[in-house]
Design a protein around this motif. Sequence first.
Motif, short mmCIF file in Angstrom:
data_model
loop_
_atom_site.label_atom_id
_atom_site.label_comp_id
_atom_site.label_asym_id
_atom_site.label_seq_id
_atom_site.Cartn_x
_atom_site.Cartn_y
_atom_site.Cartn_z
N ALA B 55 -14.08 -2.07 3.85
CA ALA B 55 -13.37 -1.55 5.02
C ALA B 55 -12.26 -2.51 5.45
CB ALA B 55 -14.34 -1.32 6.17
N TYR B 56 -12.56 -3.80 5.40
CA TYR B 56 -11.58 -4.84 5.73
C TYR B 56 -10.38 -4.77 4.80
CZ TYR B 56 -9.74 -9.61 4.84
OH TYR B 56 -8.95 -10.69 4.57
N LEU B 57 -10.63 -4.64 3.50
CA LEU B 57 -9.54 -4.60 2.53
C LEU B 57 -8.68 -3.35 2.71
CD1 LEU B 57 -11.30 -5.90 -0.72
CD2 LEU B 57 -9.69 -7.14 0.74
N GLU B 58 -9.33 -2.22 2.95
CA GLU B 58 -8.58 -0.97 3.12
C GLU B 58 -7.70 -1.01 4.36
OE1 GLU B 58 -11.55 2.07 2.87
OE2 GLU B 58 -11.59 1.99 0.68
N GLN B 59 -8.26 -1.49 5.46
CA GLN B 59 -7.47 -1.57 6.69
C GLN B 59 -6.31 -2.56 6.54
OE1 GLN B 59 -8.81 -3.60 10.46
NE2 GLN B 59 -8.90 -1.53 11.23
N THR B 60 -6.59 -3.70 5.93
CA THR B 60 -5.54 -4.70 5.73
C THR B 60 -4.42 -4.16 4.85
OG1 THR B 60 -7.18 -6.48 5.93
CG2 THR B 60 -5.07 -7.05 4.93
N HIS B 61 -4.81 -3.45 3.80
CA HIS B 61 -3.84 -2.84 2.89
C HIS B 61 -2.89 -1.89 3.64
CE1 HIS B 61 -2.16 -0.84 -0.62
NE2 HIS B 61 -2.65 0.31 -0.22
N ARG B 63 -2.29 -1.63 6.93
CA ARG B 63 -1.49 -2.32 7.93
C ARG B 63 -0.38 -3.15 7.30
NH1 ARG B 63 -5.90 -4.44 12.46
NH2 ARG B 63 -6.40 -2.37 13.26
N TRP B 64 -0.66 -3.75 6.15
CA TRP B 64 0.32 -4.59 5.45
C TRP B 64 1.58 -3.78 5.14
CZ3 TRP B 64 3.41 -5.76 1.35
CH2 TRP B 64 3.60 -7.10 1.01
N PHE B 65 1.41 -2.59 4.60
CA PHE B 65 2.58 -1.79 4.23
C PHE B 65 3.22 -1.12 5.45
CE2 PHE B 65 0.89 -2.42 0.00
CZ PHE B 65 2.05 -2.64 -0.73
N ARG B 89 7.59 -11.59 4.12
CA ARG B 89 6.46 -12.39 3.63
C ARG B 89 6.43 -13.77 4.27
NH1 ARG B 89 3.96 -10.47 -1.92
NH2 ARG B 89 2.25 -11.26 -0.66
N ILE B 90 7.59 -14.33 4.55
CA ILE B 90 7.64 -15.62 5.26
C ILE B 90 7.11 -15.43 6.69
CG2 ILE B 90 9.22 -17.31 6.28
CD1 ILE B 90 10.97 -16.89 3.70
N HIS B 91 7.58 -14.36 7.33
CA HIS B 91 7.12 -14.03 8.68
C HIS B 91 5.60 -13.87 8.72
CE1 HIS B 91 6.39 -11.58 12.26
NE2 HIS B 91 5.89 -10.66 11.49
N ARG B 92 5.07 -13.15 7.77
CA ARG B 92 3.64 -12.89 7.72
C ARG B 92 2.85 -14.15 7.39
NH1 ARG B 92 -0.57 -10.15 5.79
NH2 ARG B 92 -1.22 -8.43 7.10
N GLN B 93 3.42 -14.93 6.48
CA GLN B 93 2.79 -16.20 6.09
C GLN B 93 2.60 -17.12 7.30
OE1 GLN B 93 5.31 -18.72 3.60
NE2 GLN B 93 3.72 -18.76 2.06
N GLN B 94 3.62 -17.17 8.14
CA GLN B 94 3.52 -17.99 9.35
C GLN B 94 2.48 -17.41 10.30
OE1 GLN B 94 7.64 -17.74 10.44
NE2 GLN B 94 8.21 -19.59 9.30
N LYS B 95 2.48 -16.08 10.40
CA LYS B 95 1.55 -15.40 11.31
C LYS B 95 0.09 -15.68 10.95
CE LYS B 95 0.68 -10.65 12.18
NZ LYS B 95 1.18 -9.26 12.14
N LYS B 125 -1.59 -4.68 -5.17
CA LYS B 125 -0.53 -5.35 -5.95
C LYS B 125 0.36 -4.32 -6.66
CE LYS B 125 -1.96 -9.50 -4.95
NZ LYS B 125 -1.23 -10.28 -3.93
N GLU B 126 -0.27 -3.26 -7.11
CA GLU B 126 0.47 -2.21 -7.82
C GLU B 126 1.49 -1.55 -6.89
OE1 GLU B 126 1.27 -0.63 -11.38
OE2 GLU B 126 -0.44 -1.95 -11.03
N ARG B 127 1.04 -1.27 -5.66
CA ARG B 127 1.93 -0.63 -4.70
C ARG B 127 3.11 -1.54 -4.34
NH1 ARG B 127 0.10 2.13 0.99
NH2 ARG B 127 2.16 2.22 1.96
N LEU B 128 2.83 -2.83 -4.24
CA LEU B 128 3.90 -3.80 -3.96
C LEU B 128 4.93 -3.80 -5.08
CD1 LEU B 128 5.24 -6.14 -2.46
CD2 LEU B 128 3.59 -7.69 -3.54
N LYS B 129 4.43 -3.82 -6.31
CA LYS B 129 5.34 -3.85 -7.45
C LYS B 129 6.15 -2.55 -7.54
CE LYS B 129 5.67 -5.14 -12.27
NZ LYS B 129 4.97 -5.57 -13.49
N ASN B 130 5.51 -1.44 -7.23
CA ASN B 130 6.22 -0.15 -7.22
C ASN B 130 7.33 -0.13 -6.19
OD1 ASN B 130 4.78 1.01 -9.28
ND2 ASN B 130 3.30 2.02 -7.93
N TYR B 131 7.06 -0.74 -5.05
CA TYR B 131 8.06 -0.81 -3.98
C TYR B 131 9.29 -1.59 -4.47
CZ TYR B 131 9.70 -0.83 0.85
OH TYR B 131 10.42 -0.62 1.99
#
Lengths: 185, 185
Positions: B55-61, B63-65, B89-95, B125-131
């Motif tokens: 559930a954690y991974l799905e929600q994070t996924h 929200r990430w996009f 990614r820099i913004h998120r990394q700091q967050k 990862k696949e969705r990120l690469k597709n983007y």
Amino acid sequence: MRESNVKDKILDVASRLFYDQGYNLTGINQIIEEADIARASLYNHFDSKTDLLLAYLEQTHHRWFEEMDEFLRQIPGPREKLLAMFDYRIHRQQKVKYKGCHFSKISAEASQHEIKVFALVRVHKERLKNYISHLVHQVEHKGTLDDELLIDTIFLLQEGGIATGSVYRNSQALKNAKRIVETLL
Amino acid sequence: MRESNVKDKILDVASRLFYDQGYNLTGINQIIEEADIARASLYNHFDSKTDLLLAYLEQTHHRWFEEMDEFLRQIPGPREKLLAMFDYRIHRQQKVKYKGCHFSKISAEASQHEIKVFALVRVHKERLKNYISHLVHQVEHKGTLDDELLIDTIFLLQEGGIATGSVYRNSQALKNAKRIVETLL
DNA sequence: GTCTATAAGATGATAGAC
DNA sequence: GTCTATCATCTTATAGAC
């Protein structure tokens, strides 16, 4: 069995389990069972589980660069060596069954309080980047990227390639990374 | 408290602890204590700790996009969007205080038997690469690298940049990665 | 749906015999 | 230096009351 053999045996078994199963999923019980030694024997050679982890990281670090030196010894020039580094990492990736970088893996699961662990991870990555830096400064490349950016490119492509290889359980990302560097060099 | 609020509260607390401390170092006890709910309440909403992890991974996924879409909405063209991805990614990394990619971190510490976990990591990862792929095909770039190699370059520089950022606890690698892509685009 | 009490087992580490 | 026995604590998960 000589004293050192017991210690080596413990470290060998622990190293295998730490990498294959993860550090936190590997209990002391499993280590003593698979190493076929007594519980107190482990604590005679290592102060704690963390101490065993540090020994694992140090040994892995030294062997990693020893093997790379061996792998690259026959390769003639800096350009060829830079490209052969990718072959080394592909070779190693296959050997360890695509479970990723030993140091990144530990870094991801270790408690934030274990500062010695993170220090060793940085030492390992730093030395790798220095190695790349040394070769890039020797090579006569196209100049599409200046030296500093080229060093970062090669380093980050390797790091990304290993991480991606551990997700997909193959060497495709590292092979593509090598082709990218071939084009830029 | 409404039922859904309890479930959300459990997931919020678990998400924070899974990322900050690591999944294996976070016990059910700590989750119920910090969420201030009863032990059986957790098992009423989630079948097991693994179920909570999924559930954690799905929600994070999701929200990430969502956050990335929001971040890139105002950015005009594909070239600018590709570069702004690094800013995201820099913004998120700091967050998240430089603790690395949520998915790579779990991938590094999860048991090999939890195949659903690894499937979700691959989906992310696949969705990120597709983007990235989508944007690269739209952009008119220099052609130093062909489209396919450029897609891999951008993806791997991001992955390597996040991993390296988690080792050094800063954004330097991602900032350099952005400069590299600026030069190649 | 939430609660408390408890199960059954694993955890890292130590004591004391030999 | 190696051994066995044991410690206190923590782990995930379940039973049964309200």
